[in-house]
Design a protein around this motif. Structure first.
Motif, PDB file in Angstrom:
ATOM      1  N   ASP A  35     -17.522 -19.015 -26.947  1.00 38.04           N
ATOM      2  CA  ASP A  35     -16.098 -18.685 -27.040  1.00 38.04           C
ATOM      3  C   ASP A  35     -15.865 -17.190 -27.217  1.00 38.04           C
ATOM      4  N   TRP A  58     -15.852 -19.281 -19.178  1.00 38.41           N
ATOM      5  CA  TRP A  58     -15.111 -19.752 -20.338  1.00 38.41           C
ATOM      6  C   TRP A  58     -15.550 -21.179 -20.645  1.00 38.41           C
ATOM      7  N   ARG A  59     -15.347 -21.569 -21.902  1.00 35.70           N
ATOM      8  CA  ARG A  59     -15.726 -22.920 -22.332  1.00 35.70           C
ATOM      9  C   ARG A  59     -14.496 -23.800 -22.480  1.00 35.70           C
ATOM     10  N   GLU A  60     -14.646 -25.039 -22.045  1.00 38.59           N
ATOM     11  CA  GLU A  60     -13.643 -26.072 -22.305  1.00 38.59           C
ATOM     12  C   GLU A  60     -14.403 -27.335 -22.661  1.00 38.59           C
ATOM     13  N   ALA A 127      -7.478 -25.640 -15.946  1.00 38.75           N
ATOM     14  CA  ALA A 127      -8.683 -24.935 -16.386  1.00 38.75           C
ATOM     15  C   ALA A 127      -8.474 -23.426 -16.363  1.00 38.75           C
ATOM     16  N   VAL A 130      -6.746 -22.326 -19.447  1.00 40.42           N
ATOM     17  CA  VAL A 130      -7.680 -22.190 -20.565  1.00 40.42           C
ATOM     18  C   VAL A 130      -8.371 -20.834 -20.498  1.00 40.42           C
ATOM     19  N   ARG A 158     -18.313 -26.278 -13.168  1.00 39.09           N
ATOM     20  CA  ARG A 158     -18.607 -26.381 -14.589  1.00 39.09           C
ATOM     21  C   ARG A 158     -20.023 -26.928 -14.769  1.00 39.09           C
TER      22      ARG A 158
END
Length: 222
Positions: A35, A58-60, A127, A130, A158
């Motif tokens: 993050d 980026w992370r989700e 996404a 985000v 991803r």
């Protein structure tokens, strides 16, 4: 408890062997490290050899996302299901010891193994929101959203975080006992990625500065 909740490596290739006590495998550490990242490096091989390419990330949830042009060689290969290795590193300090041999660095790093999968068209816009919110919270609500043509021209992938490991170093120098009496300065030179003053685009000079930009300027963002 699952391997994701404990400090057990999820696979043989994620096991930290060199200075093994620095290895961390829990999700809390991994998520926090990712993050903070704006860029990751993706290693892969093709008929031309081995490559390592930096790209925004980026992370989700339990996935790391990347995106780019449909024409990207790396994204085309990654979308095919090829095995890759993704890395992220934060440099926190230079460690100066009393001997040249024992100089080191303080860092936080992550390695992710596996293969990417395509993100469906109906999730691309969400996404990307985000992604924008990770850069500057509130930004996605102000800018023009991507239109159908732009989203169609974008490949979004991803990779699962199921096979990942972190390795960190903190603290001061680890000198040999026989070097402790040397009259040499020893310690840590801390380092950090710090925000600088925003540079406004000339065409936007008359627009009120949003709160998240003021927070960036004041050093309170994030």
């Amino acid at each position: 408890m699952t391997p994701a909740e404990t400090n057990v490596p999820p696979s043989l290739r994620t096991r930290v062997r060199r200075v093994a006590h620095r290895g961390q495998y829990d999700r809390v550490t991994l998520h926090a490290l990712l993050d903070e990242a704006y860029v990751c490096h993706i290693a892969f091989s093709d008929e031309h050899g081995v490559h390592c390419i930096p790209t925004a990330c980026w992370r989700e949830g339990d996935y790391l996302y990347i995106h780019g042009s449909n024409g990207s060689r790396m994204l085309k290969l990654a979308a095919s299901g090829a095995q890759v290795c993704v890395t992220v590193t934060h440099l926190d300090g230079l460690v100066l010891a009393r001997s040249a041999f024992n100089h080191s660095m303080n860092y936080r790093s992550a390695v992710i193994y596996g293969s990417f999968e395509a993100v469906s068209d109906d999730h691309k816009a969400a996404a990307l929101d985000v992604f924008l919110e990770g850069i500057t919270p509130g930004r996605s609500q102000e800018v023009r959203a991507g239109n159908a043509k732009e989203l169609a021209a974008t490949t979004m992938l991803r990779i699962s975080l199921a096979e990942a490991a972190c390795k960190t170093r903190t603290g001061g120098p680890k000198d040999d006992e026989e070097d402790m009496d040397l009259a040499v300065w020893a310690g840590v030179l801390p380092m950090a990625l710090s925000p600088l003053a925003p540079i406004v685009d000339e065409a936007a000079a008359d627009i009120e500065t949003p709160g998240y930009v003021r927070e960036w300027r004041d050093g309170s963002a994030g």
